[in-house]
Design a protein around this motif. Sequence first.
Motif: not given
Length: 202
Positions: A15-21, A83-84, A88-89, A159-162
Amino acid sequence: MIYTSVSTADMRLDSPRETQNWRPFVNWLLAIPHLVVANALGNVANLMSIISWFSIMFTGRMPDGIARFQCMILRYEARAYSYVAFLRRSYPQFEFDMANNDNGTDPLRVDFAPQLIDRHRLTVAFRLILIIPAVIYTVLVAIAATFAAIIAGFAVLFTGRWPQSLRSFVLNAGRLTLRVSAYGRLLSDTYPSLALSANQSA
């Protein structure tokens, strides 16, 4: 892709580090149905561990059906908590596949190699005592991982990123929890590694 290998369980997250804010502040709420199921399954797992204990003590074997059931519960718990922690998205499926090897339908893959035969009765007999140091250490790491996730939540908000280091730490805390849980549920006689490391970085 993140991958780690231990004697009893392998866990990897694709799963990417980027995710929704918004995820750090909403995922835990959306995950409530999974947390309810995971809690119920955890109670059943405790009962199955008692049955496994008697089976190993008297026969030297762990029943295959119980081992696969425990693997399913550990996999389900890992997916729910990933998920919590907004790692991951995709929303986890309500999936109860009791195979040792993950079917690959979820970004978080957990494969198991439970030890069914040639069990060490002495370590099983005193498992509740032997596991105490590992449990104490795991609880402390889990508390630290919770704070790390909270800090990461604010980073994701803006930032939308972990952050790389925080994500790696939280994932490795999850791996540690998985190893200790597998040992506590009698899936292996090998004492779990307490190392917070992975073969590949996040």
